[in-house]
Design a protein around this motif. Structure first.
Motif, PDB file in Angstrom:
ATOM      1  N   VAL A 188      14.752 -10.616  -7.798  1.00  6.42           N
ATOM      2  CA  VAL A 188      13.441 -10.566  -7.141  1.00  6.42           C
ATOM      3  C   VAL A 188      12.309 -10.674  -8.149  1.00  6.42           C
ATOM      4  N   VAL A 189      11.286 -11.473  -7.803  1.00  9.58           N
ATOM      5  CA  VAL A 189      10.022 -11.435  -8.527  1.00  9.58           C
ATOM      6  C   VAL A 189       9.059 -10.641  -7.651  1.00  9.58           C
ATOM      7  N   ALA A 190       8.403  -9.649  -8.226  1.00 13.94           N
ATOM      8  CA  ALA A 190       7.512  -8.778  -7.457  1.00 13.94           C
ATOM      9  C   ALA A 190       6.064  -9.186  -7.660  1.00 13.94           C
ATOM     10  N   LEU A 191       5.375  -9.448  -6.563  1.00  9.15           N
ATOM     11  CA  LEU A 191       3.937  -9.671  -6.614  1.00  9.15           C
ATOM     12  C   LEU A 191       3.277  -8.315  -6.813  1.00  9.15           C
ATOM     13  N   VAL A 192       2.520  -8.163  -7.889  1.00 14.54           N
ATOM     14  CA  VAL A 192       1.888  -6.881  -8.179  1.00 14.54           C
ATOM     15  C   VAL A 192       0.388  -7.080  -8.360  1.00 14.54           C
ATOM     16  N   SER A 193      -0.370  -6.139  -7.822  1.00 12.10           N
ATOM     17  CA  SER A 193      -1.824  -6.184  -7.942  1.00 12.10           C
ATOM     18  C   SER A 193      -2.342  -5.049  -8.809  1.00 12.10           C
TER      19      SER A 193
ATOM     20  N   MET B  27       8.244  -2.425  -4.690  1.00 13.96           N
ATOM     21  CA  MET B  27       9.297  -2.616  -5.702  1.00 13.96           C
ATOM     22  C   MET B  27      10.337  -1.518  -5.604  1.00 13.96           C
ATOM     23  N   MET B  28       9.895  -0.289  -5.418  1.00 17.94           N
ATOM     24  CA  MET B  28      10.832   0.824  -5.295  1.00 17.94           C
ATOM     25  C   MET B  28      11.748   0.637  -4.088  1.00 17.94           C
ATOM     26  N   LYS B  29      11.184   0.136  -2.989  1.00 12.49           N
ATOM     27  CA  LYS B  29      11.992  -0.098  -1.791  1.00 12.49           C
ATOM     28  C   LYS B  29      13.001  -1.224  -2.032  1.00 12.49           C
ATOM     29  N   CYS B  30      12.618  -2.220  -2.821  1.00 11.37           N
ATOM     30  CA  CYS B  30      13.568  -3.288  -3.150  1.00 11.37           C
ATOM     31  C   CYS B  30      14.787  -2.718  -3.858  1.00 11.37           C
ATOM     32  N   ILE B  31      14.535  -1.833  -4.801  1.00  9.49           N
ATOM     33  CA  ILE B  31      15.643  -1.213  -5.532  1.00  9.49           C
ATOM     34  C   ILE B  31      16.528  -0.424  -4.573  1.00  9.49           C
ATOM     35  N   GLN B  32      15.903   0.312  -3.691  1.00 10.15           N
ATOM     36  CA  GLN B  32      16.667   1.127  -2.749  1.00 10.15           C
ATOM     37  C   GLN B  32      17.530   0.259  -1.830  1.00 10.15           C
ATOM     38  N   TYR B  33      16.933  -0.745  -1.240  1.00 11.00           N
ATOM     39  CA  TYR B  33      17.671  -1.600  -0.318  1.00 11.00           C
ATOM     40  C   TYR B  33      18.721  -2.432  -1.044  1.00 11.00           C
ATOM     41  N   GLY B  34      18.358  -2.907  -2.227  1.00 10.85           N
ATOM     42  CA  GLY B  34      19.263  -3.801  -2.931  1.00 10.85           C
ATOM     43  C   GLY B  34      20.474  -3.130  -3.524  1.00 10.85           C
ATOM     44  N   HIS B  35      20.422  -1.804  -3.713  1.00 10.74           N
ATOM     45  CA  HIS B  35      21.522  -1.137  -4.414  1.00 10.74           C
ATOM     46  C   HIS B  35      22.137   0.023  -3.627  1.00 10.74           C
TER      47      HIS B  35
ATOM     48  N   GLU C 118      17.469  -5.867 -10.540  1.00  2.00           N
ATOM     49  CA  GLU C 118      16.963  -6.355  -9.262  1.00  2.00           C
ATOM     50  C   GLU C 118      15.600  -7.009  -9.428  1.00  2.00           C
ATOM     51  N   ILE C 119      14.624  -6.270  -9.919  1.00  2.00           N
ATOM     52  CA  ILE C 119      13.312  -6.839 -10.196  1.00  2.00           C
ATOM     53  C   ILE C 119      13.391  -7.496 -11.572  1.00  2.00           C
ATOM     54  N   VAL C 120      13.401  -8.818 -11.612  1.00  2.00           N
ATOM     55  CA  VAL C 120      13.597  -9.510 -12.883  1.00  2.00           C
ATOM     56  C   VAL C 120      12.294 -10.079 -13.447  1.00  2.00           C
TER      57      VAL C 120
ATOM     58  N   SER D 274       8.911 -10.033  -3.597  1.00  2.00           N
ATOM     59  CA  SER D 274       8.503  -8.755  -3.007  1.00  2.00           C
ATOM     60  C   SER D 274       6.987  -8.683  -2.923  1.00  2.00           C
ATOM     61  N   SER D 275       6.487  -8.188  -1.797  1.00  2.00           N
ATOM     62  CA  SER D 275       5.049  -7.971  -1.642  1.00  2.00           C
ATOM     63  C   SER D 275       4.812  -6.643  -0.939  1.00  2.00           C
TER      64      SER D 275
END
Length: 285
Positions: free
Chosen positions: A3-8, A17-25, A56-58, A142-143
């Motif tokens: 995943v590439v995370a769009l960050v502001s 991003m934290m949710k991506c880690i949770q769902y992905g693993h 996950e977040i690369v 991810s957004s």
């Protein structure tokens, strides 16, 4: 999934991003909790920092103003207030940061978006295309979209054109519960812009979200504001979260980073100016 995370720099993109880690693993890492019904506050658990999010977040991606003297753009798509701090995130997470200066403007305002040359959305397309070119293994974006169909549809449009999956794990979540989740799970964020009835810059600018929660709920009852700031009531800057190394706090809250409030115009929102952030590995597109 890579995943590439769009960050502001705001709380929402960091929590996404934290949710991506949770769902992905959650099927691979027993330490990550199984999802609970959304009416309950969800406490996330993360493996040690040596594991981190790198599996996950690369990569991180950010869009910033074309002019360094401009802190905030009149944009329907992007939060740019406090964008200077984003450069520290990649160092704290150990992943590259891809950035592009926004060249376009809002040209296509209809809800259903189609590719429009010169629109600010196309800057995101150019940015993510370059990320995918340099890191071909990336398959998702991810957004931190919560309630804006305008933003969600445009991110999905770009992802569809590039063959990527759009991940919006905060989408349509109850904002009151979502804000509590963020605080409970270690998102340390402060307000860097206030622009709503009842939010006084002298009192509420630069305050941590955990200290503003109850007051934001009061304002919601009084004026109907969005508790997570989805209506532009306020913008935030994330100073720490479980995905960052301990060094994050020293880099951002320490002497290298100073906050000062100022007024751009008596009738415009007030902001915190963020400067002096160290620059890690950064790729401009």
């Amino acid at each position: 999934m890579k995943v590439v995370a769009l960050v502001s720099g705001g709380k929402d993109s960091c929590y996404a991003m934290m949710k991506c880690i949770q769902y992905g693993h959650e099927n691979q890492m027993s330490k990550v909790n199984v999802l609970k019904p959304k009416q309950h506050i969800q406490k996330l658990s993360f493996p040690p920092l040596s594991w981190q999010s790198n599996e996950e977040i690369v990569a991180l991606a950010n869009l910033l103003p074309a002019d360094d003297s401009v802190d905030e753009l009149d944009s329907y798509m992007y939060q740019t207030v406090g964008h200077q701090i984003v450069v520290s995130y990649s160092k704290c997470m150990g992943v590259p940061l891809f950035r592009r200066r926004i060249q376009g403007s809002t040209k296509h305002q209809d809800l259903a978006y189609r590719m429009t040359p010169g629109d600010e959305v196309e800057d995101m397309s150019i940015l993510l295309r370059e990320v995918k070119r340099q890191i071909p293994s990336i398959t998702a974006v991810s957004s931190g979209a919560i309630a804006s169909d305008y933003q969600r549809i445009r991110v999905e449009n770009i992802c569809s054109r590039l063959g990527l999956v759009s991940l919006a794990y905060l989408w349509k979540q109850d904002q009151s519960l979502l804000l509590q989740e963020m605080v409970t799970n270690g998102i340390v964020a402060i307000t860097v812009k206030v622009a709503a009835m009842g939010l006084d810059p002298a009192k509420h600018l630069g305050k941590e979200m955990k200290n503003l929660q109850s007051y934001l709920h009061e304002l919601n009852k009084l004026y109907g504001i969005n508790v997570c700031g989805e209506g532009g009531e306020y913008e935030t800057l994330t100073l720490d979260c479980p995905l960052f190394h301990d060094l994050m706090t020293k880099q951002i809250i320490g002497r290298e980073h100073k906050f000062r409030s100022y007024i751009l115009n008596p009738v415009l929102p007030r902001y915190v100016d963020c400067s002096g952030v160290t620059t890690p590995f950064e790729i401009h597109c």
